[in-house]
Write a protein that holds these residues in place. Structure first.
Motif, PDB file in Angstrom:
ATOM      1  N   HIS A 297       0.843  -1.054 -12.296  1.00 41.94           N
ATOM      2  CA  HIS A 297      -0.095  -0.467 -11.335  1.00 41.94           C
ATOM      3  C   HIS A 297       0.278   0.985 -11.068  1.00 41.94           C
ATOM      4  O   HIS A 297       1.461   1.321 -11.018  1.00 41.94           O
ATOM      5  CB  HIS A 297      -0.083  -1.230 -10.009  1.00 41.94           C
ATOM      6  CG  HIS A 297      -0.203  -2.716 -10.150  1.00 41.94           C
ATOM      7  ND1 HIS A 297      -1.380  -3.340 -10.519  1.00 41.94           N
ATOM      8  CD2 HIS A 297       0.719  -3.702  -9.975  1.00 41.94           C
ATOM      9  CE1 HIS A 297      -1.182  -4.649 -10.559  1.00 41.94           C
ATOM     10  NE2 HIS A 297       0.087  -4.896 -10.239  1.00 41.94           N
TER      11      HIS A 297
ATOM     12  N   ILE B  18       0.039   3.784  -8.177  1.00 38.54           N
ATOM     13  CA  ILE B  18      -0.217   3.875  -6.742  1.00 38.54           C
ATOM     14  C   ILE B  18       0.345   5.179  -6.195  1.00 38.54           C
ATOM     15  O   ILE B  18       1.152   5.846  -6.842  1.00 38.54           O
ATOM     16  CB  ILE B  18       0.413   2.680  -5.972  1.00 38.54           C
ATOM     17  CG1 ILE B  18       1.914   2.601  -6.249  1.00 38.54           C
ATOM     18  CG2 ILE B  18      -0.267   1.374  -6.325  1.00 38.54           C
ATOM     19  CD1 ILE B  18       2.614   1.531  -5.458  1.00 38.54           C
TER      20      ILE B  18
ATOM     21  N   LEU C 265      -1.089  -4.838  -2.155  1.00 39.22           N
ATOM     22  CA  LEU C 265      -1.981  -4.723  -3.309  1.00 39.22           C
ATOM     23  C   LEU C 265      -2.627  -6.078  -3.563  1.00 39.22           C
ATOM     24  O   LEU C 265      -1.933  -7.101  -3.618  1.00 39.22           O
ATOM     25  CB  LEU C 265      -1.187  -4.281  -4.544  1.00 39.22           C
ATOM     26  CG  LEU C 265      -1.977  -3.840  -5.768  1.00 39.22           C
ATOM     27  CD1 LEU C 265      -2.746  -2.560  -5.495  1.00 39.22           C
ATOM     28  CD2 LEU C 265      -1.036  -3.636  -6.955  1.00 39.22           C
ATOM     29  N   ASP C 266      -3.950  -6.091  -3.680  1.00 30.99           N
ATOM     30  CA  ASP C 266      -4.690  -7.338  -3.951  1.00 30.99           C
ATOM     31  C   ASP C 266      -4.356  -8.424  -2.932  1.00 30.99           C
ATOM     32  O   ASP C 266      -4.131  -9.593  -3.271  1.00 30.99           O
ATOM     33  CB  ASP C 266      -4.387  -7.850  -5.368  1.00 30.99           C
ATOM     34  CG  ASP C 266      -4.800  -6.847  -6.447  1.00 30.99           C
ATOM     35  OD1 ASP C 266      -5.751  -6.088  -6.210  1.00 30.99           O
ATOM     36  OD2 ASP C 266      -4.138  -6.831  -7.503  1.00 30.99           O
TER      37      ASP C 266
END
Length: 296
Positions: free
Chosen positions: A105, A107, A130-131
């Motif tokens: 990811h 970020i 996240l998610d």
């Protein structure tokens, strides 16, 4: 692991590798990762630290493998075959066994929050949402140093440094690790430094420096002579901090030393691209003192 995908320096972003241990989510800065491999040929070491899973052979190199499940849960992995993250930092190569890889990811550092636990025993340097889940960014340097103290910063690395009065030198130090901040402060004081301002992220440092400039303009240098900064920090990383300083028409005079486990021959170009005056790899505390002396 293809490190060509890594970001330009000083963008305020980081790429993390997310992985799972015991159904919990963790992350490592991908800049530390050389490769992810599967290993089923671990050689056990007699009378070794319980967190050491064994040795593995990687491209004709013998690599120590640390069992992250034991480090985090005090449980040993039962599987014969392991997913292993092969890493390089602190001038060493070391591997970590995990359960599964989730993915990569990208970020913003300012989206990574500092953990509530600010004790020197914490293995978490940042929390990532996240998610709809919390991912814990781990302090891999501390994990390795706890197992093998000689690989990290310690006071015994000061033996070749002659003490002298350096009390006139005004230092600013930024590092997110409470353990590193304490050890750096202790060892710098032993070298003769007395005037040290310490911060735990780059944003705090930049805010402090900008206030100094507002108050004293070009004379800000009377209050700070050298900045020593880590690279990997929540809120603002060291590369971004350095870039912002060097792009500022007044602050650019300040010597900036990047002092990080992420300084390698392959990655030095990142510090150069943001204008760092010097780059040193942890744990070379003796070289750090000599470098500070060269700027003062």
């Amino acid at each position: 692991m293809n490190n060509n995908i890594l970001l330009e320096s000083g963008t305020g972003e980081v790429e993390i590798l997310e992985f799972i241990i015991n159904d919990k989510y963790y992350a490592i800065n991908i800049i530390k990762v050389k490769e992810v491999i599967n290993a089923n040929n671990l050689t056990k070491l007699p009378e070794s630290h319980p967190a050491i899973a064994g040795l593995t052979l990687y491209r004709n190199k013998i690599i120590t493998v640390i069992d992250l499940k034991y480090v985090l849960e005090k449980q040993h992995k039962s599987e014969i075959e392991s997913t292993i993250i092969l890493c390089q930092f602190n001038k060493i190569e070391v591997a970590f066994s995990i359960d599964n890889i989730v993915g990569v990811h990208r970020i913003k550092w300012d989206k990574i929050t500092k953990p509530d636990d600010i004790s020197t025993n914490s293995l978490v340097i940042g929390n990532i949402v996240l998610d709809n889940k919390i991912i814990l960014l781990l302090d891999f340097e501390k994990i390795v140093t706890d197992i093998s103290p000689s690989t990290g910063i310690s006071e015994n690395k000061m033996v070749d440094i002659d003490y002298k009065d350096r009390s006139n030198v005004k230092l600013v130090l930024a590092d997110d690790s409470p353990l590193i901040r304490r050890l750096l402060k202790d060892t710098l004081i032993k070298a003769g430094f007395k005037n040290i301002k310490i911060f735990d992220d780059g944003k705090q440092v930049l805010d402090y420096l900008l206030k100094l400039v507002d108050k004293k303009n070009e004379k800000f240098i009377e209050d700070v002579n050298v900045l020593i900064t880590d690279i990997e920090m929540p809120q603002m990383d060291g590369h971004t901090l350095t870039r912002k300083i060097k792009e500022h028409n007044i602050l650019k005079r300040l010597p900036v030393i990047l002092f990080s486990s992420l300084i390698t021959n392959d990655l030095k170009h990142k510090g150069e691209s943001v204008g760092a005056d010097a780059q040193l790899s942890k744990p070379e505390i003796g070289e750090l003192v000599a470098c500070i002396d060269s700027f003062t």
